[in-house]
Motif scaffolding. Sequence first.
Motif, PDB file in Angstrom:
ATOM      1  N   ALA A 191      45.220  36.512  43.505  1.00  0.00           N
ATOM      2  CA  ALA A 191      44.346  37.426  44.245  1.00  0.00           C
ATOM      3  C   ALA A 191      44.089  38.729  43.494  1.00  0.00           C
ATOM      4  N   ALA A 192      44.897  39.005  42.475  1.00  0.00           N
ATOM      5  CA  ALA A 192      44.741  40.259  41.731  1.00  0.00           C
ATOM      6  C   ALA A 192      44.044  40.060  40.390  1.00  0.00           C
ATOM      7  N   LYS A 193      43.814  38.807  39.988  1.00  0.00           N
ATOM      8  CA  LYS A 193      43.308  38.535  38.636  1.00  0.00           C
ATOM      9  C   LYS A 193      41.946  39.163  38.378  1.00  0.00           C
ATOM     10  N   ALA A 194      41.029  39.052  39.333  1.00  0.00           N
ATOM     11  CA  ALA A 194      39.685  39.603  39.131  1.00  0.00           C
ATOM     12  C   ALA A 194      39.738  41.114  38.956  1.00  0.00           C
ATOM     13  N   GLU A 195      40.556  41.783  39.763  1.00  0.00           N
ATOM     14  CA  GLU A 195      40.670  43.242  39.663  1.00  0.00           C
ATOM     15  C   GLU A 195      41.335  43.646  38.342  1.00  0.00           C
ATOM     16  N   ILE A 196      42.356  42.909  37.944  1.00  0.00           N
ATOM     17  CA  ILE A 196      43.031  43.211  36.675  1.00  0.00           C
ATOM     18  C   ILE A 196      42.058  43.042  35.511  1.00  0.00           C
ATOM     19  N   ASP A 197      41.238  41.996  35.555  1.00  0.00           N
ATOM     20  CA  ASP A 197      40.241  41.783  34.499  1.00  0.00           C
ATOM     21  C   ASP A 197      39.259  42.950  34.423  1.00  0.00           C
ATOM     22  N   ARG A 198      38.793  43.415  35.587  1.00  0.00           N
ATOM     23  CA  ARG A 198      37.853  44.551  35.602  1.00  0.00           C
ATOM     24  C   ARG A 198      38.478  45.792  34.991  1.00  0.00           C
ATOM     25  N   GLU A 199      39.736  46.034  35.343  1.00  0.00           N
ATOM     26  CA  GLU A 199      40.390  47.250  34.837  1.00  0.00           C
ATOM     27  C   GLU A 199      40.706  47.141  33.341  1.00  0.00           C
ATOM     28  N   LEU A 200      41.008  45.947  32.887  1.00  0.00           N
ATOM     29  CA  LEU A 200      41.202  45.776  31.443  1.00  0.00           C
ATOM     30  C   LEU A 200      39.900  46.061  30.692  1.00  0.00           C
ATOM     31  N   GLU A 201      38.797  45.649  31.288  1.00  0.00           N
ATOM     32  CA  GLU A 201      37.492  45.938  30.698  1.00  0.00           C
ATOM     33  C   GLU A 201      37.237  47.446  30.683  1.00  0.00           C
TER      34      GLU A 201
END
Length: 484
Positions: A191-201
Amino acid sequence: MAFHRRKSTIWLTAAAAAMALVAGGAAVVAVGSADGTALADGALDEGLFVDITKVKPNVKKPKPENDATTGTFTVDCGRNENGHFNPDNFIAQPGVRNGAQHLHDYVGNLSTNADSNNKSLQKAGTTCKNGDKSAYFWPVIRINKAEDDEEKAPPKKDDKAQQDKDKADKAAARLECPDVASLLPEDVPDAAKAEIDRELENIEKVTDEAEKRLENTKPQDVDNIIVGPTRNKRAAILDRMMIAFSRQGKQAPDLNPAAACAVKEQGKAAALDNGAENNDAAQAEGTENKKNQNNPEENANNELPGNEGEIQRPEVVDLQFRGSPTGKVVAMPKFLRVLYGDAKAGQNGPKNAKASWTCQGFEDKVLIDKYPVCPQGSKVKRIHDFPSCWDGKNIDSANHRDHIVFPDQNGKCKKGFKAVPQLRISLTYNIPRDVQKARLYSVDSFPEEEHNPLTDHDDFANVMSQKIMNRLVNCVNTGKKCRE
């Protein structure tokens, strides 16, 4: 594409060369094989080749444990269709033109040469379809046939402007920031993967913007204009990432140490404990002397003394990252340098040499010191499995090996090291069978190595974005088969 070359030199073993001298130094135009037949001009010693069908299976795979990671992540970076070749090695011989003394075949990063560094690699384009800017490179294979069989290639474009630009980038101050993806835990909640990807970007974006501003910032203003604001922006992003974990009821990793960046001035080390990037002490075994390097201009046909012939572009280039048989993997840090094999194994001994050579359909038989002769319908293949146990700290080391090593025979990393995705580069070549049987193909090498198959090697520098690397780790750890 065929490459015109000068008349081929005769490749002899040391013993054969000595015999020629004893005989009065007469020119040798053919060498007799063990069965009495004459070898073609340019043929390698018969002892360097073997019929793969006569080799016993010798590949042993570690037995997967219950928590083995079985996913794969394959990157499509082409087959070097753009003709990116040079005899440099920015990892083992930084700043030295013709430091390798043999030609490398490149895919991925478009700028790779002797002066490459983190900044120039990050700014460059790539042949990889998913935007991976990593550098993947290995010595070319050539076919050595008669001179009149060749076609002339168009002259090579002058790359002086690119060389000057790369040198300027190397001399300029640059921003160095701690890696974030490698600090993330092995099991990011779904559930956190999409948000983590955005923040890494976002981390990448903030860091890239700061790097660009640095180019026009006076040294006395660096702390106020670059270091301070960048730290604050990165800290806010990292806070959001840690909250994303807590929201899912997971223990959040401590990402706070990754907020602060440092500026590295020319000739000075940045205040980051993240490895030695292309420093003067960083020399591969057997290449310590950088002075008085022979630095000839490459000719229009990409030939170098002792390395002549028609370059064979791989028919298939497969770049695949794999998991660990003993558990989950963590992200590679950005700008990690990794070596496979030893280009000077003949001089240094076989300690770091690796078995690379096989034939399509015979992957259970891998040769270390022989070139394979494949049966009809099978193609020559090189398989390069890179080390995959990282010390958790450094992107490089003085000998380019101590910071990332191979697991043991059971696939387990030694104490203090973490399993990262293992890169496997597989190269398949459509070399005519009559060429194989006549022993007319070989790998480029240092002159003193005389095309010894033991010296096959490969190099990798990770320039993936944090987002791509995180995607890679998630794919491998969840058992998926991903292709980009």
